[in-house]
Design an enzyme around this catalytic site. Structure first.
Site, PDB file in Angstrom:
ATOM      1  N   LYS A 155      88.937  50.893  36.399  1.00 25.36           N
ATOM      2  CA  LYS A 155      89.184  51.734  35.483  1.00 25.36           C
ATOM      3  C   LYS A 155      88.796  53.427  36.107  1.00 25.36           C
ATOM      4  O   LYS A 155      87.872  53.609  36.642  1.00 25.36           O
ATOM      5  CB  LYS A 155      88.175  51.661  34.353  1.00 25.36           C
ATOM      6  N   LYS A 177      81.800  48.107  22.438  1.00 25.40           N
ATOM      7  CA  LYS A 177      80.331  48.539  23.187  1.00 25.40           C
ATOM      8  C   LYS A 177      79.454  48.470  22.010  1.00 25.40           C
ATOM      9  O   LYS A 177      79.312  49.186  20.988  1.00 25.40           O
ATOM     10  CB  LYS A 177      80.501  50.075  23.514  1.00 25.40           C
ATOM     11  N   ASP A 206      90.458  55.926  31.416  1.00 24.95           N
ATOM     12  CA  ASP A 206      89.860  56.425  30.404  1.00 24.95           C
ATOM     13  C   ASP A 206      89.542  58.007  30.268  1.00 24.95           C
ATOM     14  O   ASP A 206      88.980  58.600  31.154  1.00 24.95           O
ATOM     15  CB  ASP A 206      88.411  55.755  30.330  1.00 24.95           C
ATOM     16  N   GLY A 242      80.564  49.773  28.680  1.00 22.60           N
ATOM     17  CA  GLY A 242      79.196  49.900  28.995  1.00 22.60           C
ATOM     18  C   GLY A 242      78.801  51.276  28.775  1.00 22.60           C
ATOM     19  O   GLY A 242      79.647  52.178  28.638  1.00 22.60           O
ATOM     20  N   SER A 246      83.894  51.293  36.572  1.00 25.21           N
ATOM     21  CA  SER A 246      84.470  52.471  36.071  1.00 25.21           C
ATOM     22  C   SER A 246      84.172  53.510  37.240  1.00 25.21           C
ATOM     23  O   SER A 246      82.949  53.543  37.491  1.00 25.21           O
ATOM     24  CB  SER A 246      83.669  52.694  34.612  1.00 25.21           C
ATOM     25  N   LYS A 281      88.136  57.340  35.451  1.00 25.04           N
ATOM     26  CA  LYS A 281      87.878  58.215  34.495  1.00 25.04           C
ATOM     27  C   LYS A 281      89.101  59.582  34.700  1.00 25.04           C
ATOM     28  O   LYS A 281      89.398  59.682  35.791  1.00 25.04           O
ATOM     29  CB  LYS A 281      86.719  58.868  34.548  1.00 25.04           C
ATOM     30  N   ASP A 329      87.702  53.538  22.366  1.00 29.57           N
ATOM     31  CA  ASP A 329      86.606  53.319  22.470  1.00 29.57           C
ATOM     32  C   ASP A 329      85.514  53.946  21.382  1.00 29.57           C
ATOM     33  O   ASP A 329      85.319  53.679  20.561  1.00 29.57           O
ATOM     34  CB  ASP A 329      85.913  53.851  23.784  1.00 29.57           C
ATOM     35  N   GLU A 372      92.577  54.501  27.563  1.00 31.29           N
ATOM     36  CA  GLU A 372      91.255  54.469  26.646  1.00 31.29           C
ATOM     37  C   GLU A 372      91.183  55.794  26.120  1.00 31.29           C
ATOM     38  O   GLU A 372      90.981  56.971  26.824  1.00 31.29           O
ATOM     39  CB  GLU A 372      90.074  53.761  27.534  1.00 31.29           C
TER      40      GLU A 372
HETATM   41  O1  OSB Z   1      83.656  56.092  27.872  1.00 33.28           O
HETATM   42  O2  OSB Z   1      83.375  53.966  28.739  1.00 33.28           O
HETATM   43  C1  OSB Z   1      83.041  55.057  28.579  1.00 33.28           C
HETATM   44  C2  OSB Z   1      79.730  55.505  30.708  1.00 33.28           C
HETATM   45  C3  OSB Z   1      78.939  56.293  29.795  1.00 33.28           C
HETATM   46  C4  OSB Z   1      79.719  56.940  28.468  1.00 33.28           C
HETATM   47  C5  OSB Z   1      80.810  56.441  28.347  1.00 33.28           C
HETATM   48  C6  OSB Z   1      81.424  55.603  29.167  1.00 33.28           C
HETATM   49  C7  OSB Z   1      80.928  55.100  30.416  1.00 33.28           C
HETATM   50  C8  OSB Z   1      81.910  54.461  31.214  1.00 33.28           C
HETATM   51  C9  OSB Z   1      80.805  53.636  32.370  1.00 33.28           C
HETATM   52  O3  OSB Z   1      82.950  54.343  31.493  1.00 33.28           O
HETATM   53  C10 OSB Z   1      81.066  52.100  31.938  1.00 33.28           C
HETATM   54  C11 OSB Z   1      79.783  51.291  32.656  1.00 33.28           C
HETATM   55  O4  OSB Z   1      80.198  51.118  33.850  1.00 33.28           O
HETATM   56  O5  OSB Z   1      78.885  51.047  32.066  1.00 33.28           O
HETATM   57 MG    MG Z   2      85.377  54.860  27.339  1.00 32.73          MG
END
Ligand code: OSB
Ligand code: MG
Length: 369
Positions: free
Chosen positions: A162, A263, A189, A291, A136, A164, A239, A214
C-alpha cells in the site's frame, strides 16, 4: 468479573523508519496502554490515537483525559459483574472518543478471555490460524527511495503493498512501482487529501489496476465518495469515514465504497469491528484489517480479527520489525508472508515488563470503588 482498577500508561516507542503520510511524519509512536485489573485476571488494550489529532479528532492526551474523567468512572456504575459486552453500552452516553473506548473495552475483553482460557481468535470467530500480510509504505519523496523500500518489503515476503499518496505524490509513484515490480497486489491510501474537484486527476490511477483507492475525500463526504466511485474503475475503500456498523451499512447502500478497511480503534472496539465484518459480509463487500502502527499488543488482536472469514484482502498487519527495533511483546515475525494468529488465552501475548517500563513516559492508576 469485578473490575478493581485501570492503569493508563503513555508510551513512546521510536519507529525504525519515519512514517510520512498526507497528514504528517511520525518518527516516534506515542500511544496509551490500558491495563484492566479484575478479581479474576488482568487484560490489556492499546489506544490507536497518536500525538496530535491529525488522522481523526482523537489524540493521546485527550484519550487519557476522557478515560480518567469519564469512561473508567462510568464502569463503576455497571451493576453486578462486568463483562466486555457491557462496556460499550455503559460508555454510550459519551460522544465520540472511540479509540479511547476501544482500548478500555479491549482490556476488559482480554481480562475476561484470559480468565476463561479463550483466545481472541476463538471469541471473535477466526477461521484461519495465520493471515496474509500487507505493508503500508510512507511517502518517501523520491522515486529511487520508494523503489528501494518497496523492493525490500517484497523481499521480506509481504503479500501486498500500500502506497501513501497525496497531491503531487500519486500517479508517478504508482507508475514507477508498476514498471519496476509488475503485477503485484498494489493499493493506495490518501487519508482524505483530495477534494471532489480531483475526480479527473484520480481517474489517472485507473490504468494501473490497483486493488483499491483508500479514503480519497473527507471523512464526512460519503456523497462525494459515491460520486467518485461512479467515475473511477478503481474500487473505493473507506477508512476514516467508517466509524460504526451503521456508517458501514450507509456507505454501502449509497455506493460510497466497494471495500472497507476495518480498524477496531476507529469504530470503538473489536465487538463493533466484528459487527462491521458481518454487515460487509452480508453485502459481499470485502474487508481488510487496517492498522495504527500498533505495538505487539494491538497487533495480536488485529491479527485475530483478520482471521475472520470476510477478511479476504491482506491487511496492514505487518511484522514487529517493520515498526520497532524492540516490540512491547515477543515479536510477530513474518513467515511466508503471513503472521500466525496467537492461540493463548486472551490476546495470547503480554507486554515484556522491562520493555514496557522503558518506553513508559507517564502512568496513572485509576481505582474503582
Ligand atoms: O490510514 O491506514 C491509515 C497509520 C497511522 C494512521 C493511519 C493509517 C496508518 C497506516 C499504517 O496506513 C498501517 C499500519 O501498518 O499500522
Ligand atoms: Mg487509511
Amino acid at each position: 468479573m469485578k473490575l478493581t482498577g485501570v492503569e493508563l500508561r503513555t508510551i513512546q516507542v521510536p519507529l525504525v523508519t519515519p512514517f510520512r503520510t498526507s497528514f504528517g511524519t511520525e518518527t516516534v509512536r506515542e500511544a496509551l496502554v490500558v491495563r484492566a485489573v479484575t478479581d479474576e485476571a488482568e487484560g490489556w488494550g492499546e489506544c490507536g490515537a497518536g500525538t496530535a489529532p491529525l488522522y481523526s479528532a482523537e489524540y493521546t492526551h485527550a484519550a487519557a483525559d476522557v478515560l480518567t474523567r469519564h469512561l473508567v468512572p462510568a464502569l463503576a456504575g455497571v451493576a453486578g459483574g462486568l463483562e466486555a459486552h457491557q462496556v460499550a453500552p455503559a460508555l454510550a452516553e459519551f460522544k465520540g472518543h472511540r479509540m479511547a473506548k476501544a482500548a478500555l473495552e479491549t482490556a476488559v475483553l482480554d481480562a475476561g478471555l484470559r480468565a476463561r482460557g479463550v483466545s481472541f481468535g476463538q471469541a471473535l470467530g477466526a477461521v484461519r490460524d495465520r493471515v496474509p500480510c500487507g505493508v503500508s509504505v510512507g511517502i518517501t519523496g523520491t522515486l529511487p527511495e520508494l523503489l528501494d523500500t518497496v523492493g525490500g518489503y517484497l523481499g521480506d515476503g509481504y503479500r501486498r503493498i500500500k502506497l501513501k499518496i497525496e497531491p503531487g505524490w500519486d500517479i508517478e509513484p504508482v507508475r514507477a512501482v508498476r514498471e519496476r515490480f509488475g503485477d503485484i497486489p498494489l493499493q493506495v491510501d490518501a487519508n482524505t487529501a483530495y477534494s471532489r474537484a480531483d475526480a479527473r486527476h484520480l481517474a489517472g490511477l485507473d490504468p494501473f489496476g490497483l486493488l483499491l483507492l483508500e479514503q480519497p475525500l473527507a471523512e464526512d463526504d460519503l456523497l462525494g465518495h459515491a460520486e467518485l466511485a461512479r467515475q473511477l474503475s478503481t474500487p473505493i475503500c473507506l477508512d476514516e469515514s467508517i466509524v460504526s456498523a451503521r456508517a458501514a451499512a450507509d456507505a454501502i447502500a449509497m455506493g460510497a465504497c466497494q471495500v472497507v478497511n476495518i480498524k477496531p480503534g476507529r469504530v470503538g472496539g473489536y465487538l463493533e469491528a466484528k459487527r462491521i465484518h458481518d454487515v460487509c459480509a452480508a453485502h459481499d463487500v470485502p474487508v481488510w484489517c487496517g492498522g495504527m502502527l500498533e505495538t505487539g499488543l494491538g497487533r495480536a488482536a488485529n491479527v485475530a480479527l483478520a482471521a475472520l472469514p470476510g477478511f479476504t484482502l491482506p491487511g496492514d498487519t505487518s511484522a514487529s520489525d517493520r515498526y520497532y527495533r524492540t516490540d512491547l511483546t515477543p515479536p510477530f515475525r513474518l513467515e511466508d508472508g503471513h503472521l500466525a494468529v496467537p492461540t493463548g488465552p486472551g490476546l495470547g501475548v503480554s507486554p515484556i515488563a522491562e520493555v514496557l517500563d522503558e518506553v513508559t513516559t507517564a502512568t496513572a492508576w485509576l481505582p474503582l470503588p
